[in-house]
Motif scaffolding. Sequence first.
Motif, short mmCIF file in Angstrom:
data_model
loop_
_atom_site.label_atom_id
_atom_site.label_comp_id
_atom_site.label_asym_id
_atom_site.label_seq_id
_atom_site.Cartn_x
_atom_site.Cartn_y
_atom_site.Cartn_z
N SER A 7 0.83 -1.18 -0.04
CA SER A 7 0.10 0.03 0.03
C SER A 7 0.78 1.16 0.10
O SER A 7 2.09 1.13 0.49
N ASP A 8 0.16 2.29 -0.12
CA ASP A 8 1.13 3.57 -0.40
C ASP A 8 1.92 3.97 -1.32
O ASP A 8 3.66 3.79 0.36
N LEU A 34 -2.89 -1.68 -2.42
CA LEU A 34 -4.37 -1.51 -2.15
C LEU A 34 -4.65 0.26 -2.15
O LEU A 34 -4.58 1.07 -1.02
N GLY A 71 -6.78 4.58 -4.46
CA GLY A 71 -6.98 5.30 -3.36
C GLY A 71 -6.89 6.54 -3.13
O GLY A 71 -7.87 6.95 -4.33
N HIS A 104 -8.62 0.78 0.48
CA HIS A 104 -7.88 1.77 0.66
C HIS A 104 -8.26 1.73 1.73
O HIS A 104 -6.78 2.04 2.49
N GLY A 124 -5.18 0.03 3.36
CA GLY A 124 -4.50 0.91 4.08
C GLY A 124 -4.28 2.11 4.06
O GLY A 124 -5.15 1.99 5.55
N ASN A 141 -3.22 -4.27 7.50
CA ASN A 141 -2.82 -2.91 7.66
C ASN A 141 -1.35 -3.18 6.85
O ASN A 141 -0.32 -3.21 7.82
N SER A 144 3.29 1.28 5.15
CA SER A 144 3.14 1.85 3.60
C SER A 144 4.27 1.54 3.04
O SER A 144 5.82 1.55 3.91
#
Length: 179
Positions: A7-8, A34, A71, A104, A124, A141, A144
């Motif tokens: 994610s991110d 994500l 996201g 997200h 995320g 989660n 990042s």
Amino acid sequence: MKFLIFSDIHGCADSASFIVKKDCLLKPDKILLLGDILYHGPRNDVPMNYNPKDVIKELSRVADKIICVRGNCEAEVDQMVLPFPVMSEQAMIFADGASIFMTHGHIYNPEKRPASGYTHFFYGHTHINSLEKKDGIVFLNPGSISIPKQNQDRSFAYWEDGAISIFSISGNLISEMKA
């Protein structure tokens, strides 16, 4: 099944390269993204090695494996340059006897989630990794991969046959949950 979960990315080229290298090493069935792929957003500092064009180039190498959700930093123009769908707010995956809800985290999150029909909830947005089970649902989660918060390390998650692990990008195990 094996999944790499990130994610991110926020436009960080070396994070995208890391994803491709992990794909070559671990050979997952799918790569789950994500959200927040290209843009760093107005609330985040510009990540090191910020280069959205290189992120596009790297992720294009594994586009056939990617399942991605939108996201809060994705825009329609992102879909024009990325070779995999990025505009869906959510996705459902069924693997290893689990039903996985992907989002997200800016619309749905552990405090505000859709009704039922899933055993796992992947999100995320917070840039803070966590793995816990509550109310019979596994919440993941991965943190990042580019701009972690609360003094955490850059991190990602790995799913293998229903077992979930969170790792720092240096390879240290942060958290795990057996299937």
